[in-house]
Enzyme design. Structure first.
Site, PDB file in Angstrom:
ATOM      1  N   ASP A  88      22.689  23.633  40.941  1.00  0.00           N
ATOM      2  CA  ASP A  88      21.299  23.881  40.589  1.00  0.00           C
ATOM      3  C   ASP A  88      21.134  25.383  40.822  1.00  0.00           C
ATOM      4  O   ASP A  88      21.292  25.867  41.946  1.00  0.00           O
ATOM      5  CB  ASP A  88      20.389  23.060  41.507  1.00  0.00           C
ATOM      6  N   HIS A 172      28.302  38.812  19.725  1.00  0.00           N
ATOM      7  CA  HIS A 172      29.429  38.094  19.104  1.00  0.00           C
ATOM      8  C   HIS A 172      29.847  38.708  17.766  1.00  0.00           C
ATOM      9  O   HIS A 172      30.950  38.488  17.294  1.00  0.00           O
ATOM     10  CB  HIS A 172      29.170  36.585  19.006  1.00  0.00           C
ATOM     11  N   LYS A 176      33.880  39.439  15.420  1.00  0.00           N
ATOM     12  CA  LYS A 176      34.186  38.961  14.065  1.00  0.00           C
ATOM     13  C   LYS A 176      35.296  39.821  13.464  1.00  0.00           C
ATOM     14  O   LYS A 176      35.243  41.041  13.520  1.00  0.00           O
ATOM     15  CB  LYS A 176      32.932  39.027  13.178  1.00  0.00           C
ATOM     16  N   HIS A 234      23.009  42.802  16.703  1.00  0.00           N
ATOM     17  CA  HIS A 234      24.049  42.690  15.679  1.00  0.00           C
ATOM     18  C   HIS A 234      23.985  43.813  14.628  1.00  0.00           C
ATOM     19  O   HIS A 234      24.991  44.440  14.317  1.00  0.00           O
ATOM     20  CB  HIS A 234      23.964  41.342  14.960  1.00  0.00           C
ATOM     21  N   LYS A 334      15.644  35.148   8.009  1.00  0.00           N
ATOM     22  CA  LYS A 334      15.900  33.704   7.960  1.00  0.00           C
ATOM     23  C   LYS A 334      15.372  33.186   6.621  1.00  0.00           C
ATOM     24  O   LYS A 334      14.449  33.760   6.044  1.00  0.00           O
ATOM     25  CB  LYS A 334      15.138  32.981   9.074  1.00  0.00           C
TER      26      LYS A 334
HETATM   27  C1  BG6 Z   1      22.546  34.810  16.943  1.00  0.00           C
HETATM   28  C2  BG6 Z   1      21.075  34.686  16.714  1.00  0.00           C
HETATM   29  O1  BG6 Z   1      22.812  35.854  17.833  1.00  0.00           O
HETATM   30  O2  BG6 Z   1      23.212  35.060  15.719  1.00  0.00           O
HETATM   31  C3  BG6 Z   1      20.785  33.598  15.703  1.00  0.00           C
HETATM   32  O3  BG6 Z   1      20.401  34.397  17.931  1.00  0.00           O
HETATM   33  C4  BG6 Z   1      21.599  33.799  14.448  1.00  0.00           C
HETATM   34  O4  BG6 Z   1      19.399  33.552  15.386  1.00  0.00           O
HETATM   35  C5  BG6 Z   1      23.064  34.027  14.776  1.00  0.00           C
HETATM   36  O5  BG6 Z   1      21.447  32.652  13.638  1.00  0.00           O
HETATM   37  C6  BG6 Z   1      23.866  34.413  13.539  1.00  0.00           C
HETATM   38  O6  BG6 Z   1      25.225  34.456  13.867  1.00  0.00           O
HETATM   39  P1  BG6 Z   1      26.353  34.169  12.789  1.00  0.00           P
HETATM   40  O7  BG6 Z   1      27.629  34.373  13.522  1.00  0.00           O
HETATM   41  O8  BG6 Z   1      26.157  32.771  12.314  1.00  0.00           O
HETATM   42  O9  BG6 Z   1      26.140  35.169  11.682  1.00  0.00           O
END
Ligand code: BG6
Length: 488
Positions: A88, A172, A176, A234, A334
């Protein structure tokens, strides 16, 4: 290239990120034989669970979210590495369960796949249990705060116990394959290296489009919005890789220093220039692939008055020698028509047109880097149309030199970004992780825009789901005689 023996502690192991991405990525690393034979994986979360129940939960999620056919032997091998401990996060004594791992000879890697509001508690808890030592590494997921001030608070909480060289901040996109390839393309090819500045490039477009909506995350997303969720991290990371000066080496500090310099050179956007340089939008109901989808304010859990943006387009200027006068146009949203991320570099027009008779206006060369899907690199060139006739024997056609990853690297699987990043943490390589200075510099710039939007009190412009955003985003380029490349 084998990783070191680790105790990989996964805080928030029941959460979305761990289930969808992290556990399947660990499975892929196992499959590629990249986990050291002594490495343990330790799930940590609030729920009461036995080791067996945890193994079962992990197995179900790996089967559900892994992208290729499961290799049963690999899965079995991975599952024998798993332990579970109940923590926790606010109960300091719970962290004592980590002691046996801290006493092992393995490197402890702690992945915080939890909301950042808990990062401080986790650090305090580990300190309380006496499990922190200088070899321990922590991995932090975004978002790191929602503005400069709050990001400093989180970074300070973690810095109380860990040095910067122990902290791995994830974006992330940096894991890629195609984003990494930006570095190779730019610095391994003189054709690009030598033509990469205001003398040769007219402008740059970076688009990260998604067709999904909010996917059951309305509460989180509405607090953040597209600017904080996508641009602050990103898109700015992609921009820095395109714009940075050649780093001296591929070492973490070389690359990260060059990226910070770009972020520092971004021309501030504030109340004086926000209107001409930014567009924000919010989707209303529309159609994606012929299927009707609700608007942002009609999504489950939505309130009906939110002014949070689901689309952003920006004109960004970099005030340095290399990029003077070269705009970088960014857009992300989006519920756009498709999921596609691309960088398009528009080179300058030829100073003189020899081919006026057949081609009154020569289109500029264009380098397109397809980040996802259909990963690849494409250059548009003018080419003579084969044939004996034509205007003065010379008709031209716009053609493409196309490198498609799936055709050229047929036997190579494109790894998920998290596989690369988890492996790098295990190897202790910080190059693809974001330095505190970058996070704070990016927030400084983004805060200027957010403050100006707030002060303007303008609601975001509506756009229909399934379109490329509000009309104003087209005007952002059109007023300068340019156009967004046609989306795929
Ligand atoms: C994330 C966001 O960091 O990246 C999301 O919080 C988004 O909102 C996502 O959908 C997109 O990542 P990818 O790898 O699918 O392009």
């Amino acid at each position: 290239n084998h990783s070191n023996p680790c105790d990989f502690v996964l805080y928030g192991t029941g959460g979305d990120l761990a289930r969808r991405k992290l556990l399947p990525s660990l499975y892929q690393l196992e499959k590629a034989n990249l986990l050291h034979k002594e490495t343990r994986i330790v799930g940590a979360a609030r729920q009461e669970m036995t080791d067996e129940e945890y193994v079962q939960m992990a197995e179900e999620n790996i089967r559900k979210f892994n992208s290729d056919a499961i290799c049963e032997d690999t899965l079995k091998r991975l599952l024998t590495r798993l332990d579970y401990i109940k923590i926790d996060f606010k109960q300091m004594d719970d962290y004592k369960a980590l002691k046996p791992y801290a006493e092992s000879k393995r490197t402890m890697v702690c992945y915080f796949a939890t909301p950042p509001s808990i990062f401080g508690d986790i650090c305090n808890g580990m300190h309380h249990a006496g499990v922190i030592d200088p070899s321990l590494r922590v991995v932090l997921e975004k978002p790191i705060g929602h503005d400069l001030e709050s990001s400093k608070v989180i970074n300070d909480q973690v810095a109380e116990y860990f040095n910067e060289d122990q902290i791995y901040r994830i974006d992330h996109y940096l894991g890629k394959e195609t984003v990494l390839n930006l570095i190779a393309l730019r610095f391994a090819n003189s054709i690009f290296t030598n033509n990469w500045d205001h003398n040769c490039i007219d402008h740059v477009q970076i688009s990260v489009a998604e067709s999904v909506g909010i996917e059951g995350r309305w509460g989180y997303f509405d607090e953040a919005g597209q600017m904080r969720d996508m641009v602050q991290n990103h898109l700015l990371q992609i921009l820095t890789l395109i714009a940075m000066e050649p780093p001296a080496t591929l070492e973490a500090s070389s690359i990260r220093n060059e990226k910070v310099k770009v972020l520092k050179a971004l021309r501030p956007i504030n109340s004086t220039n926000v209107e001409e340089n930014t567009v924000r939008g919010q989707y209303v109901n529309g159609f994606i692939n012929g299927k009707e989808v609700p608007g942002y304010l009609e999504e489950p859990d939505a309130n009906t008055v939110s002014q949070t943006e689901t689309f952003v387009a920006l004109k960004v200027e970099i005030d340095n020698w290399r990029w003077a006068g070269v705009p970088f146009y960014l857009r992300t949203g989006k519920r756009l028509p498709s999921k596609v991320s691309e960088v398009v570099i528009y080179f300058k027009k030829q100073p003189h047109n020899l081919f006026k008779d057949s081609f009154p206006s020569l289109p500029p060369n264009k380098l397109t880097i397809r980040l996802q899907p259909d990963e690849g690199v494409e250059v548009t060139v003018m080419n003579k149309l084969p044939g004996l006739t034509g205007s003065k024997g010379m008709d031209l056609q716009k053609t493409k030199l196309n490198l498609s990853f799936s055709e050229t690297f047929k036997d190579e699987r494109i790894a998920d970004a998290y596989e690369k990043l988890i492996l790098d943490v295990m190897l202790g390589n910080q190059t693809l992780f974001v330095h505190r200075d970058e996070v704070e510099q990016a927030w400084t710039w983004v805060d200027g825009i957010m403050d100006a939007w707030r002060a303007s009190n303008e609601p975001p412009a509506p756009y229909q789901a399934g379109t490329w955003g509000p009309v104003a985003s087209i005007a952002l380029l059109a007023k300068e005689g340019r156009a967004w490349y046609e989306g795929r």
